[in-house]
Design a protein around this motif. Structure first.
Motif, PDB file in Angstrom:
ATOM      1  N   ALA A  87       0.828  -1.206   0.000  1.00 39.61           N
ATOM      2  CA  ALA A  87       0.000   0.000   0.000  1.00 39.61           C
ATOM      3  C   ALA A  87       0.863   1.256   0.000  1.00 39.61           C
ATOM      4  O   ALA A  87       0.550   2.240  -0.683  1.00 39.61           O
ATOM      5  CB  ALA A  87      -0.933  -0.011   1.203  1.00 39.61           C
ATOM      6  N   THR A  88       1.959   1.237   0.762  1.00 43.47           N
ATOM      7  CA  THR A  88       2.840   2.405   0.810  1.00 43.47           C
ATOM      8  C   THR A  88       3.554   2.595  -0.527  1.00 43.47           C
ATOM      9  O   THR A  88       3.709   3.726  -0.999  1.00 43.47           O
ATOM     10  CB  THR A  88       3.851   2.267   1.951  1.00 43.47           C
ATOM     11  OG1 THR A  88       3.136   2.151   3.192  1.00 43.47           O
ATOM     12  CG2 THR A  88       4.760   3.484   2.026  1.00 43.47           C
ATOM     13  N   THR A  89       3.972   1.497  -1.138  1.00 41.38           N
ATOM     14  CA  THR A  89       4.573   1.593  -2.470  1.00 41.38           C
ATOM     15  C   THR A  89       3.584   2.220  -3.447  1.00 41.38           C
ATOM     16  O   THR A  89       3.945   3.085  -4.263  1.00 41.38           O
ATOM     17  CB  THR A  89       5.001   0.209  -2.969  1.00 41.38           C
ATOM     18  OG1 THR A  89       6.042  -0.289  -2.126  1.00 41.38           O
ATOM     19  CG2 THR A  89       5.512   0.265  -4.408  1.00 41.38           C
ATOM     20  N   ALA A  90       2.323   1.804  -3.363  1.00 40.33           N
ATOM     21  CA  ALA A  90       1.304   2.357  -4.251  1.00 40.33           C
ATOM     22  C   ALA A  90       1.116   3.854  -4.008  1.00 40.33           C
ATOM     23  O   ALA A  90       0.892   4.623  -4.952  1.00 40.33           O
ATOM     24  CB  ALA A  90      -0.016   1.615  -4.054  1.00 40.33           C
ATOM     25  N   LEU A  91       1.217   4.282  -2.759  1.00 41.69           N
ATOM     26  CA  LEU A  91       1.078   5.707  -2.448  1.00 41.69           C
ATOM     27  C   LEU A  91       2.248   6.515  -3.011  1.00 41.69           C
ATOM     28  O   LEU A  91       2.064   7.623  -3.526  1.00 41.69           O
ATOM     29  CB  LEU A  91       0.985   5.909  -0.939  1.00 41.69           C
ATOM     30  CG  LEU A  91      -0.339   5.516  -0.290  1.00 41.69           C
ATOM     31  CD1 LEU A  91      -0.209   5.562   1.224  1.00 41.69           C
ATOM     32  CD2 LEU A  91      -1.457   6.448  -0.752  1.00 41.69           C
ATOM     33  N   LEU A  92       3.438   5.986  -2.903  1.00 48.75           N
ATOM     34  CA  LEU A  92       4.598   6.680  -3.467  1.00 48.75           C
ATOM     35  C   LEU A  92       4.422   6.860  -4.973  1.00 48.75           C
ATOM     36  O   LEU A  92       4.661   7.941  -5.520  1.00 48.75           O
ATOM     37  CB  LEU A  92       5.872   5.901  -3.160  1.00 48.75           C
ATOM     38  CG  LEU A  92       6.338   5.952  -1.694  1.00 48.75           C
ATOM     39  CD1 LEU A  92       7.356   4.847  -1.415  1.00 48.75           C
ATOM     40  CD2 LEU A  92       6.939   7.309  -1.370  1.00 48.75           C
ATOM     41  N   ASP A 149      13.390   3.641  -5.032  1.00 57.00           N
ATOM     42  CA  ASP A 149      13.056   2.659  -6.059  1.00 57.00           C
ATOM     43  C   ASP A 149      11.585   2.751  -6.449  1.00 57.00           C
ATOM     44  O   ASP A 149      11.234   2.695  -7.634  1.00 57.00           O
ATOM     45  CB  ASP A 149      13.378   1.244  -5.572  1.00 57.00           C
ATOM     46  CG  ASP A 149      14.869   0.951  -5.513  1.00 57.00           C
ATOM     47  OD1 ASP A 149      15.646   1.713  -6.131  1.00 57.00           O
ATOM     48  OD2 ASP A 149      15.250  -0.035  -4.856  1.00 57.00           O
ATOM     49  N   ALA A 150      10.716   2.897  -5.455  1.00 58.86           N
ATOM     50  CA  ALA A 150       9.277   2.983  -5.727  1.00 58.86           C
ATOM     51  C   ALA A 150       8.932   4.244  -6.509  1.00 58.86           C
ATOM     52  O   ALA A 150       8.122   4.217  -7.440  1.00 58.86           O
ATOM     53  CB  ALA A 150       8.501   2.936  -4.424  1.00 58.86           C
ATOM     54  N   LEU A 151       9.554   5.344  -6.139  1.00 54.00           N
ATOM     55  CA  LEU A 151       9.294   6.597  -6.843  1.00 54.00           C
ATOM     56  C   LEU A 151       9.781   6.523  -8.289  1.00 54.00           C
ATOM     57  O   LEU A 151       9.084   6.942  -9.221  1.00 54.00           O
ATOM     58  CB  LEU A 151       9.965   7.760  -6.113  1.00 54.00           C
ATOM     59  CG  LEU A 151       9.340   8.156  -4.771  1.00 54.00           C
ATOM     60  CD1 LEU A 151      10.276   9.081  -4.009  1.00 54.00           C
ATOM     61  CD2 LEU A 151       7.980   8.818  -4.983  1.00 54.00           C
ATOM     62  N   LEU A 152      10.977   5.982  -8.499  1.00 56.00           N
ATOM     63  CA  LEU A 152      11.521   5.907  -9.849  1.00 56.00           C
ATOM     64  C   LEU A 152      10.671   5.011 -10.744  1.00 56.00           C
ATOM     65  O   LEU A 152      10.550   5.266 -11.957  1.00 56.00           O
ATOM     66  CB  LEU A 152      12.961   5.405  -9.808  1.00 56.00           C
ATOM     67  CG  LEU A 152      13.993   6.385  -9.261  1.00 56.00           C
ATOM     68  CD1 LEU A 152      15.363   5.716  -9.179  1.00 56.00           C
ATOM     69  CD2 LEU A 152      14.065   7.645 -10.127  1.00 56.00           C
ATOM     70  N   ALA A 153      10.062   3.986 -10.170  1.00 54.10           N
ATOM     71  CA  ALA A 153       9.224   3.090 -10.966  1.00 54.10           C
ATOM     72  C   ALA A 153       8.014   3.804 -11.551  1.00 54.10           C
ATOM     73  O   ALA A 153       7.434   3.344 -12.545  1.00 54.10           O
ATOM     74  CB  ALA A 153       8.769   1.908 -10.114  1.00 54.10           C
TER      75      ALA A 153
END
Length: 304
Positions: A87-92, A149-153
């Motif tokens: 969920a946090t990855t999705a928010l980023l 990493d999550a933001l760059l994706a």
């Protein structure tokens, strides 16, 4: 129109570029509730449409770079509020997509900068204005790596590595940036001619001087009076573009969670900043769209 016709670094080689202002104050002006430890991250979770509207307000004011709402989003902090890792990855990633939506709807070229706030921001106790968290460089790198990493994706144009209070955290962030090869700017928060942790600014800026990933260095979320001396220190150790996006001179009280404004407005000698080498210029906390619009009119060589 396309978000941007080329890399931000290429634009900085030609002219000054206007950043946006404080996201939190614009969200508050829109009636959003920023109480609690998650701050603007709470709005990102509950009312993403309001985040998009805040980005749009800055784009309409002429901002050419929109900084995402990911500043205070961290895995550990959000886990404490019931958000698992996915969920946090999705928010980023959501934070990048919302800024991109506003950028693509603008009537001028706009870049999206994914905010990588300091470790202290997720503590929600004002630590970003002190630094020296008691963590090693390796531990800080481990904290930042999955967020980056999550933001760059999600495909931002650049990373906004911002409000860094000390050189240990800068070293950790530069380590992660070297692993990714992604373009980024590095921005310290400073006071009295030093980092918030008390280190000399020349030494702090010199850390990034040889990093090919860093397209600009400078300061943010500081008193405007501290900007010019900091830029001069940066210019002494790097030939690259500089950046400045201070707050309005207010001081944050982490205990009461309130800003204490200066008795008189602090001058913004933006043209002197440009002369010293600043190419990315905007505002941080308590600087809204009206101030960004007025600032844009002062910057040389910007498209009208």
């Amino acid at each position: 129109m396309p978000r941007a016709s080329g890399p931000l670094a290429e634009a900085l080689a030609r002219r000054a570029v206007l950043l946006d202002g404080g996201l939190s104050n614009q969200l508050a002006a829109q009636g959003c509730d920023l109480s609690g430890d998650l701050w603007s991250g709470r709005v990102l979770v509950e009312h993403p449409d309001q985040v998009a509207a805040a980005h749009t307000a800055y784009a309409r004011a002429g901002a050419e770079v929109l900084i995402t709402a990911s500043y205070q989003v961290g895995y550990e902090a959000f886990a404490a509020h019931g958000h698992d890792r996915a969920a946090t990855t999705a928010l980023l990633r959501r934070s990048v997509h919302l800024a991109a939506r506003a950028a693509e709807a603008a009537d001028h070229e706009v870049w999206v900068a994914a905010s990588v706030g300091p470790y202290g921001a997720v503590l929600a106790d004002g630590s970003e204005y002190r630094g020296r968290y008691g963590l090693s460089v390796r531990e800080l790198a481990a904290f930042h790596r999955p967020r980056i990493d999550a933001l760059l994706a999600a495909g931002p144009d650049v990373l906004a590595v911002e409000t860094v209070p000390d050189t240990d955290e800068a070293e950790a962030l530069l380590t992660v940036l070297a692993e990714t090869g992604a373009p980024a700017w590095l921005s310290y928060t400073v006071a009295g001619g030093r980092t918030r942790a008390g280190q000399p600014l020349r030494e702090a800026f010199a850390l990034a001087a040889a990093a090919p990933e860093v397209i600009a260095v400078g300061v943010n979320c500081c008193d405007p009076a501290d900007v010019l001396p900091a830029l001069e220190a940066a210019a002494a150790v790097t030939a690259g573009p500089l950046l400045a996006y201070p707050n309005d001179g207010s001081v944050w009280n982490a205990t009461t969670r309130t800003w204490h404004a200066p008795e008189t407005p602090v001058p913004w000698p933006a043209q002197a900043w440009c002369t010293t080498g600043a190419r990315l210029i905007g505002g941080c906390c308590r600087i809204g769209p009206d101030r960004i619009s007025a600032l844009g009119a002062l910057l040389p060589d910007r498209p009208r």
